[in-house]
Design a protein around this motif. Structure first.
Motif, mmCIF file in Angstrom:
data_model
loop_
_atom_site.group_PDB
_atom_site.id
_atom_site.type_symbol
_atom_site.label_atom_id
_atom_site.label_comp_id
_atom_site.label_asym_id
_atom_site.label_seq_id
_atom_site.Cartn_x
_atom_site.Cartn_y
_atom_site.Cartn_z
ATOM 1 N N LYS A 208 0.825 -1.198 0.000
ATOM 2 C CA LYS A 208 0.000 0.000 0.000
ATOM 3 C C LYS A 208 0.868 1.262 0.000
ATOM 4 C CE LYS A 208 -4.426 1.416 1.965
ATOM 5 N NZ LYS A 208 -5.113 1.267 0.680
ATOM 6 N N ILE A 209 1.965 1.223 0.756
ATOM 7 C CA ILE A 209 2.895 2.369 0.769
ATOM 8 C C ILE A 209 3.548 2.528 -0.602
ATOM 9 C CG2 ILE A 209 5.037 3.241 1.760
ATOM 10 C CD1 ILE A 209 4.265 1.816 4.368
ATOM 11 N N GLN A 210 3.981 1.410 -1.188
ATOM 12 C CA GLN A 210 4.616 1.464 -2.511
ATOM 13 C C GLN A 210 3.661 2.028 -3.552
ATOM 14 O OE1 GLN A 210 7.540 1.170 -3.787
ATOM 15 N NE2 GLN A 210 6.926 1.183 -5.937
ATOM 16 N N GLU A 211 2.395 1.616 -3.509
ATOM 17 C CA GLU A 211 1.407 2.127 -4.457
ATOM 18 C C GLU A 211 1.148 3.617 -4.241
ATOM 19 O OE1 GLU A 211 -0.604 0.777 -7.200
ATOM 20 O OE2 GLU A 211 1.317 -0.278 -7.074
ATOM 21 N N HIS A 212 1.297 4.091 -3.020
ATOM 22 C CA HIS A 212 1.152 5.532 -2.779
ATOM 23 C C HIS A 212 2.346 6.297 -3.353
ATOM 24 C CE1 HIS A 212 0.202 9.309 -0.777
ATOM 25 N NE2 HIS A 212 1.451 9.342 -0.333
ATOM 26 N N LEU A 213 3.541 5.754 -3.180
ATOM 27 C CA LEU A 213 4.737 6.421 -3.700
ATOM 28 C C LEU A 213 4.774 6.373 -5.222
ATOM 29 C CD1 LEU A 213 7.468 5.064 -1.233
ATOM 30 C CD2 LEU A 213 6.348 7.307 -1.185
ATOM 31 N N SER A 214 4.408 5.231 -5.780
ATOM 32 C CA SER A 214 4.485 5.035 -7.230
ATOM 33 C C SER A 214 3.280 4.219 -7.679
ATOM 34 C CB SER A 214 5.786 4.318 -7.587
ATOM 35 O OG SER A 214 5.825 3.999 -8.954
ATOM 36 N N PRO A 215 2.144 4.878 -7.899
ATOM 37 C CA PRO A 215 0.906 4.150 -8.209
ATOM 38 C C PRO A 215 1.001 3.409 -9.548
ATOM 39 C CG PRO A 215 0.452 6.441 -7.600
ATOM 40 C CD PRO A 215 1.926 6.327 -7.812
ATOM 41 N N SER A 216 0.388 2.241 -9.590
ATOM 42 C CA SER A 216 0.266 1.484 -10.843
ATOM 43 C C SER A 216 -0.953 1.972 -11.608
ATOM 44 C CB SER A 216 0.116 -0.014 -10.553
ATOM 45 O OG SER A 216 1.237 -0.499 -9.849
ATOM 46 N N ILE A 217 -0.862 1.943 -12.925
ATOM 47 C CA ILE A 217 -1.983 2.315 -13.784
ATOM 48 C C ILE A 217 -2.765 1.052 -14.111
ATOM 49 C CG2 ILE A 217 -2.684 3.436 -15.916
ATOM 50 C CD1 ILE A 217 -1.255 5.266 -13.919
ATOM 51 N N ARG A 218 -4.044 1.075 -13.817
ATOM 52 C CA ARG A 218 -4.860 -0.120 -14.019
ATOM 53 C C ARG A 218 -5.417 -0.177 -15.441
ATOM 54 N NH1 ARG A 218 -10.364 -2.230 -10.881
ATOM 55 N NH2 ARG A 218 -10.694 -3.988 -12.295
ATOM 56 N N PHE A 219 -5.382 -1.371 -16.004
ATOM 57 C CA PHE A 219 -6.017 -1.633 -17.295
ATOM 58 C C PHE A 219 -7.356 -2.337 -17.053
ATOM 59 C CE2 PHE A 219 -1.662 -1.028 -18.533
ATOM 60 C CZ PHE A 219 -1.741 -0.430 -19.775
ATOM 61 N N TYR A 220 -8.374 -1.921 -17.808
ATOM 62 C CA TYR A 220 -9.712 -2.478 -17.657
ATOM 63 C C TYR A 220 -10.114 -3.229 -18.922
ATOM 64 C CZ TYR A 220 -10.411 0.684 -13.647
ATOM 65 O OH TYR A 220 -10.313 1.337 -12.453
ATOM 66 N N THR A 221 -11.067 -4.137 -18.759
ATOM 67 C CA THR A 221 -11.741 -4.714 -19.921
ATOM 68 C C THR A 221 -12.858 -3.762 -20.342
ATOM 69 O OG1 THR A 221 -13.378 -5.923 -18.621
ATOM 70 C CG2 THR A 221 -11.275 -7.035 -19.075
ATOM 71 N N LEU A 222 -13.396 -3.988 -21.531
ATOM 72 C CA LEU A 222 -14.495 -3.159 -22.019
ATOM 73 C C LEU A 222 -15.687 -3.216 -21.063
ATOM 74 C CD1 LEU A 222 -16.085 -1.526 -24.106
ATOM 75 C CD2 LEU A 222 -16.508 -3.666 -25.341
ATOM 76 N N GLN A 223 -16.045 -4.401 -20.634
ATOM 77 C CA GLN A 223 -17.223 -4.553 -19.771
ATOM 78 C C GLN A 223 -17.017 -3.868 -18.428
ATOM 79 O OE1 GLN A 223 -20.125 -5.883 -20.945
ATOM 80 N NE2 GLN A 223 -20.893 -4.903 -19.078
ATOM 81 N N GLU A 224 -15.800 -3.896 -17.917
ATOM 82 C CA GLU A 224 -15.527 -3.255 -16.619
ATOM 83 C C GLU A 224 -15.760 -1.750 -16.698
ATOM 84 O OE1 GLU A 224 -12.182 -6.222 -14.602
ATOM 85 O OE2 GLU A 224 -11.547 -4.616 -15.962
ATOM 86 N N LEU A 225 -15.344 -1.124 -17.792
ATOM 87 C CA LEU A 225 -15.567 0.322 -17.923
ATOM 88 C C LEU A 225 -17.035 0.641 -18.166
ATOM 89 C CD1 LEU A 225 -12.562 1.894 -19.878
ATOM 90 C CD2 LEU A 225 -13.085 1.982 -17.453
ATOM 91 N N LEU A 226 -17.713 -0.199 -18.941
ATOM 92 C CA LEU A 226 -19.146 0.015 -19.145
ATOM 93 C C LEU A 226 -19.898 -0.126 -17.826
ATOM 94 C CD1 LEU A 226 -19.719 -1.932 -22.505
ATOM 95 C CD2 LEU A 226 -19.582 0.546 -22.186
ATOM 96 N N ASP A 227 -19.472 -1.063 -16.988
ATOM 97 C CA ASP A 227 -20.097 -1.245 -15.678
ATOM 98 C C ASP A 227 -19.833 -0.049 -14.765
ATOM 99 O OD1 ASP A 227 -21.049 -3.678 -16.497
ATOM 100 O OD2 ASP A 227 -19.469 -4.862 -15.525
ATOM 101 N N LYS A 228 -18.737 0.681 -15.036
ATOM 102 C CA LYS A 228 -18.457 1.884 -14.244
ATOM 103 C C LYS A 228 -19.283 3.086 -14.696
ATOM 104 C CE LYS A 228 -14.369 3.087 -12.950
ATOM 105 N NZ LYS A 228 -12.948 3.494 -12.935
ATOM 106 N N GLY A 229 -20.095 2.886 -15.723
ATOM 107 C CA GLY A 229 -20.951 3.962 -16.200
ATOM 108 C C GLY A 229 -20.380 4.753 -17.354
ATOM 109 N N LYS A 230 -19.272 4.289 -17.934
ATOM 110 C CA LYS A 230 -18.683 4.990 -19.073
ATOM 111 C C LYS A 230 -19.502 4.713 -20.330
ATOM 112 C CE LYS A 230 -14.880 6.576 -17.062
ATOM 113 N NZ LYS A 230 -14.534 8.012 -16.981
ATOM 114 N N ARG A 231 -19.678 5.769 -21.155
ATOM 115 C CA ARG A 231 -20.351 5.590 -22.438
ATOM 116 C C ARG A 231 -19.415 4.889 -23.418
ATOM 117 N NH1 ARG A 231 -20.811 11.074 -22.002
ATOM 118 N NH2 ARG A 231 -19.684 11.248 -23.979
ATOM 119 N N THR A 232 -20.019 4.261 -24.422
ATOM 120 C CA THR A 232 -19.217 3.533 -25.408
ATOM 121 C C THR A 232 -18.221 4.451 -26.103
ATOM 122 O OG1 THR A 232 -21.074 2.028 -25.794
ATOM 123 C CG2 THR A 232 -19.336 2.060 -27.445
#
Length: 811
Positions: A208-232
């Motif tokens: 958790k400390i490492q992620e605060h110092l140097s956060p990782s960028i998350r990759f999503y699937t198409l369905q995951e972003l659509l489930d987050k409410g993102k438009r196509t």
């Protein structure tokens, strides 16, 4: 949640062709308007009303078929479905914004994060001048992934990927791989005695400390972003990545850290379950630089947690007693968590694309004659009339059949047209017909008995379906509709002025072909409309052109031989390795002597200092023996060699030499002087050229030895300007540019070069269309220049452009 069952609605839509009652009502209204004084019986028993009702029923059948989903209208024709571009194909684009570029770099294996920074407006020093930094230059800063050690190839991979998606008039001046700045923490952390596994908890805490110092960028699937409410359209905006999708909002939050706050670290630690308190937290990197509140980072490095040093400096207590920690177990748990949380995972196509199903073949063209729906007493259906009836009655039935066949043919043709909908809107099918007929033979009972000639009937069907001027114009309208869906238009000026004897059908067909080619290429020219060419690859490759060049070529309907050039001025910017400016490139240099070279076929030209290169072309003057054009064969310590034997007893003293090798900057930033002419003013010369100079302006002349240098304009005419230097008839042509040291020649500027004496380019109307198209299609933030060059100058420019592409490819 239960799905809604698919049912036939109880209420038929009103005011629609799907409504039989609506059609019947509209038909009777029309009868009343057209024949209200003579036709007053609108009851069911009236034969005319019966005919109306049967036609209304047939039209509802047609309307229901038109109401099929688009995939069913296209049927099971795979080629037609391929013309329906998928979301990833048509909504995505090349990198446009800084966020897009960050995504492209982060998508590379071994890159954890990346930032794009604009070059600061300091001066770049070339060999002879100070040049203000052009706009559009960027530095790319890379944070490496701890899991992958591929630094050797990483810079090349990153540069290759960036140049593949470089925007017009933008370039990358530098790519920096950040070193790690190891951060260690000290202090005491109190842990609850209820924790099941203290080693796993500490690993979670460190992660958790490492992620605060140097956060990782998350990759999503198409369905995951659509489930987050993102438009196509939001999901597919920007470039397609190998590892999925990145949320723009999350990426924007990941700014480079310049300092670490102890309060933020304490919050992160306290968020871990079973952590009770954090005491005396100390942040360190060097030996004696510990901070208890704010620690300022080295901006040339990226922070990373030194796990081993932190485990040595941190104390973990349970109920006031110091816990004994197995460091190896903590490290094992930590590495497992890092591997599990790695976000760069290749996704399968289904996770990055929206799929659609191929439709069913609904047999839309199948037509059932309205005559078969009439009551039997009309005698026109499949039963016909009894043989016992009179010839008059039989003739009346045939008359009605002939009358109704007219309507049958119209309806059958319309059904056929709907069935061939995919051909009407196709931009790959070479069948340009827009009318599709079908025979009623075998559909209308006894049709042969009322036809004058079966052969003539079949000929009629063939002729109506043939390609005519009208059908080609209709096909053009269908293509216009498809273009309009992309907010595109296509002008008929693309064809240029019609040549005498040109067939009108050929003109229309050529326009159709150009529009179809444009639509077939649309995903590419739409996504890459702001993309520059990849100068790390050979420019001879048909695919290695900027999106704008391809777009303009298609909008102009250019054929393979109708070439043009586009040059981004930024790629011509001075570099620290450049040896020449516009003024010095053609400068005349004195040869102090000639001598025999070691190679007896060559002569060595002695020049103490010069910047010539092997392979350059030069002109030697003022020496009768060696005057002429030569190619430099080799460079020596004292000069260079030319391919001509040394002349014993010849004129081996001094001479002048000057480059004649074409240089692309001189064609774009200077204008040609077509000739020099003696002025009535003694000691003055007129330079003949098209210009916009004023008296008193300063100009630089190159390529004409005696005139080379800076001059003040002393007089002007519409076609020339005068300089104060004696006329010399030896020099016939040269180039000039107005001297303005404040002018930025490189930022956000494009030049297009066309051969004005070739093909359709000779047509003034087409030239005007070309210039308008170039300016309409070029992104609005770029300044555009259009140059029309004659045959001799375009030949020189072509050579200069080829040299430029080779040179920039070596950067």
């Amino acid at each position: 949640m239960m799905s809604t069952p698919i049912t036939i609605p109880k209420e038929v839509p009103s005011n629609s062709a799907l409504s039989y009652d609506f059609l019947r009502e509209e038909g009777i209204k029309t009868i009343q308007e057209l024949a209200g004084t003579s036709w007053t019986d609108h009851n069911t028993h009236d034969p005319g009303i019966t005919i109306l009702e049967q036609l209304c029923y047939a039209i509802t059948d047609l309307a229901y078929r038109l109401d099929y989903d688009i995939q069913d209208l296209l049927g099971d024709n795979l080629a037609a479905h391929q013309e329906l571009y998928s979301a990833a194909t048509i909504l995505s684009s090349s990198a446009v914004t800084w966020l897009d570029l960050r995504k492209v770099v982060i998508d590379i294996k071994g890159v954890k994060n990346a930032w794009i920074e604009k070059i600061t407006p300091e001066n770049i020093i070339s060999a002879s001048n100070l040049h203000p930094t052009p706009k559009g230059l960027y530095t790319v800063i890379i944070e490496k992934d701890d899991l992958i050690d591929a630094e050797g190839n990483m810079l090349q991979t990153i540069k290759k990927r960036l140049l593949e998606c470089r925007s017009l008039c933008e370039d990358f001046e530098d790519i920096q791989l950040l070193d790690k700045q190891k951060i260690r923490l000290g202090g005491t952390i109190e842990i609850s005695n209820q924790t099941d596994d203290i080693h796993l908890l500490i690993a979670d805490l460190l992660y958790k400390i490492q992620e605060h110092l140097s956060p990782s960028i998350r990759f999503y699937t198409l369905q995951e972003l659509l489930d987050k409410g993102k438009r196509t359209d939001e999901v597919f905006e920007g470039p397609i990545l190998d590892h999925g999708f990145i949320d723009d909002d999350e990426l924007e939050e990941q700014i480079r850290k310049t300092e670490i706050h102890a309060s933020d670290l304490i919050k992160e630690i306290m968020d871990v379950g079973h952590v009770v308190t954090v005491q005396d937290l100390l942040i360190q990197s060097g030996a004696n630089d510990g901070k208890n509140w704010v620690y300022y980072l080295d901006t040339t490095k990226t922070p990373t947690l030194d796990i081993n040093a932190t485990l040595q400096s941190l104390q973990f207590r349970v109920q006031g007693l110091t816990a004994t920690i197995n460091t190896e177990q903590v490290l094992k748990n930590y590495q497992q968590k890092v591997l599990t949380s790695a976000t760069q995972k290749n996704l399968n196509p289904a996770q990055k694309e929206m799929s659609f199903s191929v439709g069913k073949d609904r047999n839309i063209a199948n037509y059932y004659s309205v005559q078969n729906q009439f009551p039997d007493n009309y005698g026109i259906g499949t039963l016909g009339l009894p043989d016992s009836l009179t010839d008059k009655r039989k003739a009346q039935a045939k008359q009605l059949k002939a009358y109704l066949t007219f309507f049958d043919q119209l309806l059958a043709n319309t059904f056929s047209k709907v069935a061939n909908f995919q051909k009407l809107v196709s931009f790959t099918d070479l069948d340009y017909r827009t009318y599709f007929n079908q025979s009623l033979l075998g559909v209308v009972e006894g049709l042969e008995d009322i036809l004058v000639s079966k052969e003539d009937y079949e000929t009629y069907l063939t002729n109506v379906s043939s390609i005519t001027l009208e059908s080609l114009q209709r096909k053009n309208k269908f293509l216009n509709h498809l273009l309009a869906r992309f907010s595109e238009t296509f002008s008929t000026h693309v064809l240029g002025e019609p040549k005498e004897g040109t067939d009108v059908l050929d003109q229309e067909q050529r326009l159709i072909e150009d529009k179809m080619q444009f639509l077939q290429s649309y995903p590419l020219i739409s996504a890459n409309r702001g993309k520059g060419f990849d100068y790390s690859k050979p420019h001879t490759n048909d695919t290695n052109y900027s999106g704008l060049e391809k777009r303009i070529a298609l909008k102009l309907g250019l054929e393979e031989q109708e070439t043009f050039f586009m040059v981004e001025h930024l790629l011509l910017r001075p570099k620290t390795t450049d040896q020449h400016t516009l003024e010095t490139y053609y400068q005349s240099i004195e040869i102090t002597a000639f001598k025999e070279a070691e190679n007896e076929l060559n002569t060595e030209c002695i020049i103490p200092e010069h910047g010539f290169l092997k392979g350059e072309q030069i002109r030697i003057t003022q020496n009768g023996t060696y005057d002429g054009i030569h190619m430099i064969q080799s460079i020596t310590e004292t000069g260079f060699e030319i391919n001509i034997p040394f002349q014993e007893g010849g004129s081996n003293d001094t001479a002048n030499c000057q480059r004649i090798q074409p240089d692309i900057k001189h064609h774009l930033f200077s204008e040609p002087i077509t000739s020099f002419e003696a002025s009535p003013n003694t000691g003055h010369t007129f330079c003949n050229t098209i210009h916009s100079l004023q008296i008193g302006d300063a100009v630089t002349i190159v390529g004409a030895e005696e005139y080379d240098g800076t001059h003040k304009v002393t007089n002007i005419t519409e076609t020339s300007f005068e300089i104060e230097i004696p006329f010399n008839q030896v020099y016939t042509t040269g180039r000039f540019m107005q001297l303005d040291t404040t002018e930025d020649l490189y930022s956000l500027q494009l030049s297009f070069v066309f051969p004005e004496e070739k093909g359709r380019y000779q047509d003034p109307v087409f030239q005007n269309f070309v210039e308008n198209t170039v300016r309409e299609e070029t992104p609005v933030h770029l300044t555009t220049y259009v140059h029309w060059l004659g045959a001799d100058e375009i030949e020189m420019f072509t050579k200069a452009y080829q040299d430029f592409v080779v040179t920039i490819n070596k950067r």
